[in-house]
Design an enzyme around this catalytic site. Structure first.
Site: not given
Ligand SMILES: *Cc1c(COP(=O)(O)O)cnc(C)c1O
Length: 461
Positions: A320-321, A389-390
């Site tokens: 994802g990231r 506000c933190e």
């Molecule tokens: C969050 C997650 C990902 C993605 O993680 P990244 O760090 O964004 O690559 C993949 N698989 C599962 C099951 C997740 O919970």
């Protein structure tokens, strides 16, 4: 860590910031690995992305705004797709999901992971083929599972015995035989922040390997024959740089695969090793390329399969990231500046923990640069903070900005594509920023800015 504790923790860094930032850096330089690939500083000094000047972007779309470099996003999809050519690459939608990104993911040939009914709805609304979707989550509701079944989602990752029972019953009723994976917690503590390390045993996700639950779950699904068990799944955490965690995970999960074969005569055809590949947030981070990751992971899986005399299952991964994180930067405008004598300078921008909670939540580090101009002023160690506000409302804990930074300047924070908009809140009733996609000299809003009317629309009292 709760946000109000953040002050104490950040204070531990010392008054002059972490050691690596003690030597002032060139405040105008852009370290390539931190920025989307089309970003450059023009001869006039401002940042340009996709051929567009950020000052013009800020004028047209306002600040704060998430700016997405579409060429960069597509290139990252392609990098993973090519590097893992023998595998299925699932983009982890929870990192950032909207219809335009779903379409990019589809056009680039990736699969898609969702982990809630809402994420599934976005994917389906964008026309993403259901059979290319994987569905995760430790507590999927009956209605979420039903939607997944009705839509014909490609695979459901089973996370608990309750879920096995629930989905088995629902599948029997509907006469469907969904493809499923079993999420295994392999007991690996990824070298990352505790909150995002998910494969050690004491946690809510998945079936424990050591305790025997993972084997029992697989045996149950195979014996009942209602669900189509395709393979095992492991996700060991997030923002991981060291592939040794994947190595241990692959070894343990393939041992389980062999155990299942020996006990049930079934060689599961697929194996999902999850996501979690780290990206650069500061100059201190040195992430692997998709090509390097693919080489190492394939090698690990091949040698473990050899050791256990298993055929190599079809691999899938779930970045994802690493796909969307570096493709985005957040553009803010500086509002006020406060110099705490002898300690540090606080530069307040017009967003904060509502558009990027990661600094407060995970003690994450980010970088920043003044984006509307270059400067010949001395570097000054600054802390970029938000408007909430933190006191823990920190965007960038420590960064050298030019000493002449002033209200009205634009500040860009790179690496905000993942887990920023998707974790954004309306804290202090601050409307959430838009996502503006830029490509070949054209900008289009793919998620519009929230308005006060949007906020009030939910307030029906
Ligand atoms: C969050 C997650 C990902 C993605 O993680 P990244 O760090 O964004 O690559 C993949 N698989 C599962 C099951 C997740 O919970």
């Amino acid at each position: 860590m709760r946000a109000h504790e953040a002050g104490a923790l950040h204070g531990d860094l010392g008054t002059r910031g972490p050691a690596w930032l003690r030597a002032p850096q060139d405040v105008n330089a852009l370290v390539p690995q931190l920025w989307p690939r089309t970003v450059r500083r023009t001869p006039e000094g401002s940042l340009e992305v996709g051929g567009l000047d950020v000052t013009a972007l800020a004028q047209e779309h306002g600040t704060p705004a998430y700016v997405l470099d579409e060429a960069d996003l597509r290139a990252r999809c392609r990098d993973f797709q090519q590097a893992f050519a023998d595998a299925d690459v699932y983009y982890a939608g929870k990192s950032f999901l909207c219809k335009a990104v779903v379409r990019v993911v589809e056009e680039e040939g990736l699969f898609l992971d969702v982990c809630s009914g809402g994420e599934l709805a976005v994917a389906l609304a964008a026309g993403f083929p259901a059979e290319r979707i994987g569905f995760h989550g430790n507590n999927k509701s009956v209605s979420e599972l039903q939607r997944a079944l009705d839509a014909g989602v490609g695979r459901i990752v089973l996370d608990s015995f309750h879920e096995i029972a629930r989905l088995t019953e629902m599948s029997e009723e509907s006469g469907k035989k969904p493809q499923v994976l079993i999420r295994v917690t392999v007991g690996v503590e990824a070298h990352t922040h505790e909150f995002i390390a998910t494969a050690h045993e004491d946690q809510k996700f998945g079936f424990s390997l050591a305790g025997g639950a993972a084997f029992a779950a697989a045996a149950k699904v195979i014996d009942e024959g209602v669900l189509d068990l395709r393979g095992l799944h492991s996700h060991i955490g997030s923002q991981i740089f060291d592939t040794s965690g994947f190595e241990v995970a692959a070894r343990r999960i393939l041992e389980l695969q062999a155990q299942i074969r020996d006990a049930r005569g079934v060689e599961l055809p697929e194996l999902d090793l999850g996501g979690g590949f780290g990206i650069a947030y500061t100059t201190q981070d040195d992430p692997s390329t998709a090509g390097d990751l693919a080489k190492r992971i394939n090698k690990i899986v091949e040698s473990e399969c050899d050791a256990a005399s298993l055929r190599k299952p079809r691999l899938s991964i779930e970045p994802g990231r690493a796909i969307v994180g570096p493709a985005v930067f957040t553009l803010y405008e500086v509002g006020t500046i406060k110099d705490v004598d002898g300690i540090r300078t606080y530069v307040s921008v017009d967003g904060g923990m509502s558009d990027n909670i990661r600094t407060a939540l995970y003690d994450a580090s980010y970088s920043a640069t003044v984006a509307n101009r270059s400067s010949t002023a001395e570097p000054m160690l600054a802390r970029v903070v938000g408007k909430h506000c933190e006191s823990g409302d920190i965007v960038v804990k420590d960064e050298f900005l030019p000493a002449d930074v002033q209200p009205g300047d634009l500040v860009a924070v790179p690496g905000t594509g993942a887990y920023c908009r998707s974790m954004a809140s309306n804290y202090n009733h601050v409307p959430r920023p838009p996502v503006v996609a830029v490509r070949d000299g054209a900008a289009r809003v793919i998620v519009r800015r929230e308005t006060e009317d949007d906020l009030l629309a939910l307030d029906v009292g």
